[in-house]
Design a protein around this motif. Structure first.
Motif, PDB file in Angstrom:
ATOM      1  N   VAL A 194       0.710  -1.583   0.032  1.00 35.00           N
ATOM      2  CA  VAL A 194      -0.013  -0.117   0.281  1.00 35.00           C
ATOM      3  C   VAL A 194       1.113   1.568  -0.089  1.00 35.00           C
ATOM      4  O   VAL A 194       0.708   2.392  -0.429  1.00 35.00           O
ATOM      5  CB  VAL A 194      -0.844  -0.092   1.134  1.00 35.00           C
ATOM      6  CG1 VAL A 194      -1.640   1.952   1.571  1.00 35.00           C
ATOM      7  CG2 VAL A 194      -1.690  -1.348   1.322  1.00 35.00           C
ATOM      8  N   PHE A 195       1.669   1.038   0.511  1.00 42.24           N
ATOM      9  CA  PHE A 195       3.002   2.653   0.854  1.00 42.24           C
ATOM     10  C   PHE A 195       3.738   2.212  -0.002  1.00 42.24           C
ATOM     11  O   PHE A 195       4.438   1.276  -0.099  1.00 42.24           O
ATOM     12  CB  PHE A 195       3.320   2.962   2.186  1.00 42.24           C
ATOM     13  CG  PHE A 195       2.004   2.813   3.374  1.00 42.24           C
ATOM     14  CD1 PHE A 195       1.565   4.412   3.493  1.00 42.24           C
ATOM     15  CD2 PHE A 195       0.911   2.324   4.206  1.00 42.24           C
ATOM     16  CE1 PHE A 195       0.623   4.943   4.347  1.00 42.24           C
ATOM     17  CE2 PHE A 195       0.163   2.343   4.991  1.00 42.24           C
ATOM     18  CZ  PHE A 195       0.100   3.707   5.208  1.00 42.24           C
ATOM     19  N   HIS A 196       4.662   3.599  -0.402  1.00 44.14           N
ATOM     20  CA  HIS A 196       5.345   3.524  -1.251  1.00 44.14           C
ATOM     21  C   HIS A 196       6.150   3.748  -0.424  1.00 44.14           C
ATOM     22  O   HIS A 196       6.332   3.792   0.804  1.00 44.14           O
ATOM     23  CB  HIS A 196       5.781   4.904  -1.792  1.00 44.14           C
ATOM     24  CG  HIS A 196       6.516   5.142  -2.882  1.00 44.14           C
ATOM     25  ND1 HIS A 196       7.412   5.367  -2.688  1.00 44.14           N
ATOM     26  CD2 HIS A 196       6.807   5.032  -4.564  1.00 44.14           C
ATOM     27  CE1 HIS A 196       9.053   5.395  -3.959  1.00 44.14           C
ATOM     28  NE2 HIS A 196       7.887   4.721  -5.058  1.00 44.14           N
ATOM     29  N   PRO A 197       7.848   2.587  -0.914  1.00 42.08           N
ATOM     30  CA  PRO A 197       8.790   3.118   0.716  1.00 42.08           C
ATOM     31  C   PRO A 197       9.332   3.843   0.820  1.00 42.08           C
ATOM     32  O   PRO A 197      10.112   4.484   2.171  1.00 42.08           O
ATOM     33  CB  PRO A 197      10.434   2.165  -0.651  1.00 42.08           C
ATOM     34  CG  PRO A 197       9.000   1.797  -1.433  1.00 42.08           C
ATOM     35  CD  PRO A 197       8.123   2.064  -1.380  1.00 42.08           C
ATOM     36  N   GLN A 198       9.101   5.201   0.370  1.00 41.50           N
ATOM     37  CA  GLN A 198       9.750   6.751   0.667  1.00 41.50           C
ATOM     38  C   GLN A 198       8.433   7.421   0.843  1.00 41.50           C
ATOM     39  O   GLN A 198       9.004   9.334   0.707  1.00 41.50           O
ATOM     40  CB  GLN A 198      10.276   7.059  -0.520  1.00 41.50           C
ATOM     41  CG  GLN A 198      11.672   6.339  -1.327  1.00 41.50           C
ATOM     42  CD  GLN A 198      12.103   7.443  -2.443  1.00 41.50           C
ATOM     43  OE1 GLN A 198      11.372   7.118  -3.216  1.00 41.50           O
ATOM     44  NE2 GLN A 198      13.575   7.533  -2.631  1.00 41.50           N
ATOM     45  N   ALA A 199       7.228   6.342   1.368  1.00 42.82           N
ATOM     46  CA  ALA A 199       6.029   7.920   1.611  1.00 42.82           C
ATOM     47  C   ALA A 199       6.480   8.618   3.136  1.00 42.82           C
ATOM     48  O   ALA A 199       7.554   7.959   3.748  1.00 42.82           O
ATOM     49  CB  ALA A 199       5.041   6.983   1.905  1.00 42.82           C
ATOM     50  N   ILE A 200       5.245   9.426   3.868  1.00 44.52           N
ATOM     51  CA  ILE A 200       5.899  10.118   4.679  1.00 44.52           C
ATOM     52  C   ILE A 200       4.214   9.772   5.558  1.00 44.52           C
ATOM     53  O   ILE A 200       3.571   9.631   5.216  1.00 44.52           O
ATOM     54  CB  ILE A 200       6.520  11.242   4.958  1.00 44.52           C
ATOM     55  CG1 ILE A 200       4.857  12.562   3.787  1.00 44.52           C
ATOM     56  CG2 ILE A 200       7.766  11.680   3.697  1.00 44.52           C
ATOM     57  CD1 ILE A 200       5.312  13.788   3.881  1.00 44.52           C
ATOM     58  N   TYR A 201       4.685  10.039   6.834  1.00 45.99           N
ATOM     59  CA  TYR A 201       3.135   9.795   7.640  1.00 45.99           C
ATOM     60  C   TYR A 201       3.401  11.117   8.820  1.00 45.99           C
ATOM     61  O   TYR A 201       4.425  11.614   9.366  1.00 45.99           O
ATOM     62  CB  TYR A 201       3.737   8.199   8.668  1.00 45.99           C
ATOM     63  CG  TYR A 201       2.782   8.302   9.692  1.00 45.99           C
ATOM     64  CD1 TYR A 201       1.342   7.438   9.428  1.00 45.99           C
ATOM     65  CD2 TYR A 201       2.979   9.146  10.890  1.00 45.99           C
ATOM     66  CE1 TYR A 201       0.870   7.545  10.454  1.00 45.99           C
ATOM     67  CE2 TYR A 201       2.010   8.580  12.349  1.00 45.99           C
ATOM     68  CZ  TYR A 201       1.186   7.749  12.169  1.00 45.99           C
ATOM     69  OH  TYR A 201       0.412   7.513  13.810  1.00 45.99           O
ATOM     70  N   VAL A 202       2.928  11.816   8.318  1.00 46.79           N
ATOM     71  CA  VAL A 202       2.528  13.311   9.317  1.00 46.79           C
ATOM     72  C   VAL A 202       0.950  14.014  10.262  1.00 46.79           C
ATOM     73  O   VAL A 202       0.328  13.389   9.412  1.00 46.79           O
ATOM     74  CB  VAL A 202       2.849  14.228   8.234  1.00 46.79           C
ATOM     75  CG1 VAL A 202       2.578  15.478   9.085  1.00 46.79           C
ATOM     76  CG2 VAL A 202       4.259  14.354   7.887  1.00 46.79           C
ATOM     77  N   SER A 203       1.107  14.536  11.317  1.00 49.35           N
ATOM     78  CA  SER A 203       0.048  14.789  11.400  1.00 49.35           C
ATOM     79  C   SER A 203       0.762  16.089  12.599  1.00 49.35           C
ATOM     80  O   SER A 203       1.700  15.770  13.560  1.00 49.35           O
ATOM     81  CB  SER A 203      -0.695  14.144  12.958  1.00 49.35           C
ATOM     82  OG  SER A 203      -1.679  14.679  13.390  1.00 49.35           O
ATOM     83  N   ALA A 204      -0.182  16.928  12.556  1.00 45.92           N
ATOM     84  CA  ALA A 204       0.208  18.134  13.434  1.00 45.92           C
ATOM     85  C   ALA A 204      -0.602  18.698  14.479  1.00 45.92           C
ATOM     86  O   ALA A 204      -0.880  19.832  14.433  1.00 45.92           O
ATOM     87  CB  ALA A 204      -0.275  19.812  12.590  1.00 45.92           C
TER      88      ALA A 204
END
Length: 122
Positions: A29-39
């Motif tokens: 599902v996720f690209h290996p270079q994906a990012i995960y963010v929450s503010a």
């Protein structure tokens, strides 16, 4: 296959990944270079995929706790032949999540390249 059915299938695998904490699906599902963010909290929460994958690996799955599954696709927008965005919702434990997912098609496969999310306490 048309982009919308492919993207819908990707999003279903995304929901399955979170509900079952399935690392094999995570990798698809996720690209290996994906990012995960929450503010939602400061400082900004940022994780790369190896860190986020470890979080999923250690999590007790909602499926194993017998939680009722609650996930939905609010919107999908195609931005080009290889770029799209989706707004989705799901519940895990005592929290609901609104996820903004940036999607890219690379090597003929749609994957999530960025997950930016907001948490809503139930």
């Amino acid at each position: 296959m048309k982009p919308l059915p492919e993207i819908t299938a990707l999003l279903q695998r995304y929901f399955d990944t979170l509900y079952h904490c399935d690392l094999q699906k995570f990798d698809s599902v996720f690209h290996p270079q994906a990012i995960y963010v929450s503010a939602d909290k400061q400082p900004l929460l940022y994780r790369d995929m190896s860190t986020y994958r470890e979080v999923i690996a250690q999590r007790t799955s909602p499926a194993s706790r017998g939680e009722q599954r609650q996930d939905s696709i609010d919107a999908i927008e195609l931005l080009g032949d290889n770029t799209a965005q989706a707004r989705v919702r799901c519940s895990i434990g005592a929290q609901d999540y609104v996820d903004l997912l940036s999607l890219v098609r690379s090597a003929g496969q749609w994957r999530i390249i960025a997950k930016v999310f907001h948490v809503i306490d139930k």
